[in-house]
Design a protein around this motif. Structure first.
Motif, mmCIF file in Angstrom:
data_model
loop_
_atom_site.group_PDB
_atom_site.id
_atom_site.type_symbol
_atom_site.label_atom_id
_atom_site.label_comp_id
_atom_site.label_asym_id
_atom_site.label_seq_id
_atom_site.Cartn_x
_atom_site.Cartn_y
_atom_site.Cartn_z
ATOM 1 N N HIS A 175 27.852 -16.907 7.772
ATOM 2 C CA HIS A 175 28.716 -18.089 7.852
ATOM 3 C C HIS A 175 27.912 -19.338 7.505
ATOM 4 O O HIS A 175 26.690 -19.371 7.683
ATOM 5 N N LYS B 124 28.214 -6.591 4.739
ATOM 6 C CA LYS B 124 28.248 -5.574 5.814
ATOM 7 C C LYS B 124 27.513 -4.305 5.384
ATOM 8 O O LYS B 124 26.785 -3.708 6.176
ATOM 9 N N LYS C 18 33.462 -19.143 5.605
ATOM 10 C CA LYS C 18 33.243 -17.691 5.719
ATOM 11 C C LYS C 18 33.368 -17.039 4.342
ATOM 12 O O LYS C 18 34.076 -17.547 3.467
ATOM 13 N N GLU D 44 22.635 -15.939 9.723
ATOM 14 C CA GLU D 44 22.466 -14.475 9.761
ATOM 15 C C GLU D 44 23.787 -13.730 9.934
ATOM 16 O O GLU D 44 23.856 -12.526 9.774
ATOM 17 N N ASN D 45 24.873 -14.463 10.284
ATOM 18 C CA ASN D 45 26.191 -13.822 10.377
ATOM 19 C C ASN D 45 26.988 -13.974 9.084
ATOM 20 O O ASN D 45 28.147 -13.578 9.007
ATOM 21 N N SER E 106 23.990 -8.228 17.359
ATOM 22 C CA SER E 106 25.454 -8.250 17.281
ATOM 23 C C SER E 106 25.944 -8.086 15.851
ATOM 24 O O SER E 106 27.014 -7.560 15.615
ATOM 25 N N GLN E 107 25.156 -8.560 14.862
ATOM 26 C CA GLN E 107 25.670 -8.445 13.497
ATOM 27 C C GLN E 107 25.554 -7.020 12.955
ATOM 28 O O GLN E 107 26.188 -6.676 11.976
#
Length: 310
Positions: A123, A76, A66, A120-121, A12-13
């Motif tokens: 956060h 990203k 975040k 891993e996101n 998903s990431q």
């Protein structure tokens, strides 16, 4: 943070589209010995935690730190280059938006040199205390009373697993536990609790609803169970492994819908058992504890049938 049960077809990431599970059980699940783990219902709400604040047991709301815009952009770009998110270098002091002073990181977060390591996101999961008059967390604060140090909790009746019970539980009995807050104004209210005029919210301790008749852990067997079995009318399953690891599968991972019209949680009768003799008269007349004390010992066919005669 629960880990995936089945290997996802897409991370998903890395990609913004839907994550579906393949038929392979993930290494993390096998390493945690999922075959001997305890399967429990994944409840659809918002995560909470009970720990001490101002020298008394307090409810805390989930608040993830975040990254700021520049750091998020860097992260990203790093992910698009197909790198492992764990290898990204974070400068926690400079890369993240400031947190409230009373914020604490979640216990399971790895720390390096006293700084929490982002997941891993990107956060950093953590918690903030729910103050009585904080408008941002008004639904959280509706299920606790700090004067009497109690919380409104939904779980199985101790003498009958086919019966649910709503009771006022001492916050001290919930210390160091995580719970799910569900209700009218949480996540679109998948369990149909309360109404706009009379909102109703409750806490469910994580792991409270054990899944009894789970099939084998094969993809198709799980799919059939979720689709065709009364007990399968739940958001997902969280396996509690003996090493403390949590492994999850969500209906969406199997391509199934959620929310659904008739949830398993709404198939059971529920009894109100407040036991609040000593503090009945002391509650604010508008609070949930007062409403529940007025219908104490009453039984309802299902959760969504609880209506306060205000």
């Amino acid at each position: 943070n629960a880990k995936q049960f089945l290997v996802p077809t897409a991370h998903s990431q890395h990609q913004p589209f839907k994550v579906l599970a393949t038929e392979t059980i993930s290494h993390k699940a096998l390493d945690a010995d999922i075959y001997s783990a305890i399967p429990t219902e994944k409840v659809d709400g918002t995560c909470c935690y009970v720990t001490t604040y101002k020298d008394q047991p307090y409810l805390w709301a989930r608040l993830d730190r975040k990254p700021n815009k520049q750091a998020e952009k860097r992260f990203k770009n790093f992910l698009h280059s197909k790198e492992n998110p764990k290898e990204f270098f974070w400068n926690v002091e400079e890369d993240f938006k400031p947190a409230p002073e009373c914020w604490i990181p979640a216990k399971e977060i790895e720390q390096i040199n006293g700084n929490p390591v982002p997941d891993e996101n990107g956060h950093i999961p953590g918690w903030v205390p729910v103050e009585k008059n904080n408008k941002q967390y008004c639904w959280h604060s509706s299920v606790v009373n700090y004067e009497f140090e109690i919380a409104l909790v939904l779980k199985h009746h101790p003498d009958d697993s086919g019966l649910l019970e709503i009771s006022a539980v001492p916050l001290s009995d919930l210390l160091e536990q995580t719970l799910e807050l569900i209700g009218t104004n949480i996540n679109g209210n998948p369990y149909g609790l309360g109404s706009k005029k009379h909102p109703l919210h409750l806490l469910i301790p994580h792991g409270a609803f054990q899944v009894r008749n789970l099939p084998s852990l094969k993809h198709n067997d799980l799919l059939s169970w979720f689709e065709g079995c009364k007990e399968g009318k739940i958001e997902g399953i969280v396996w509690h492994c003996s090493d403390g690891c949590l492994i999850k599968v969500h209906r969406h991972h199997l391509g199934l819908c959620w929310p659904i019209p008739d949830t398993y949680m709404n198939s059971k009768p529920v009894i109100i058992n407040m036991n609040l003799n000593k503090c009945d008269s002391a509650f604010d007349i508008r609070c949930l504890f007062n409403h529940f004390s007025k219908i104490d010992n009453q039984k309802f066919a299902r959760l969504k049938d609880i209506i306060f005669d205000v």
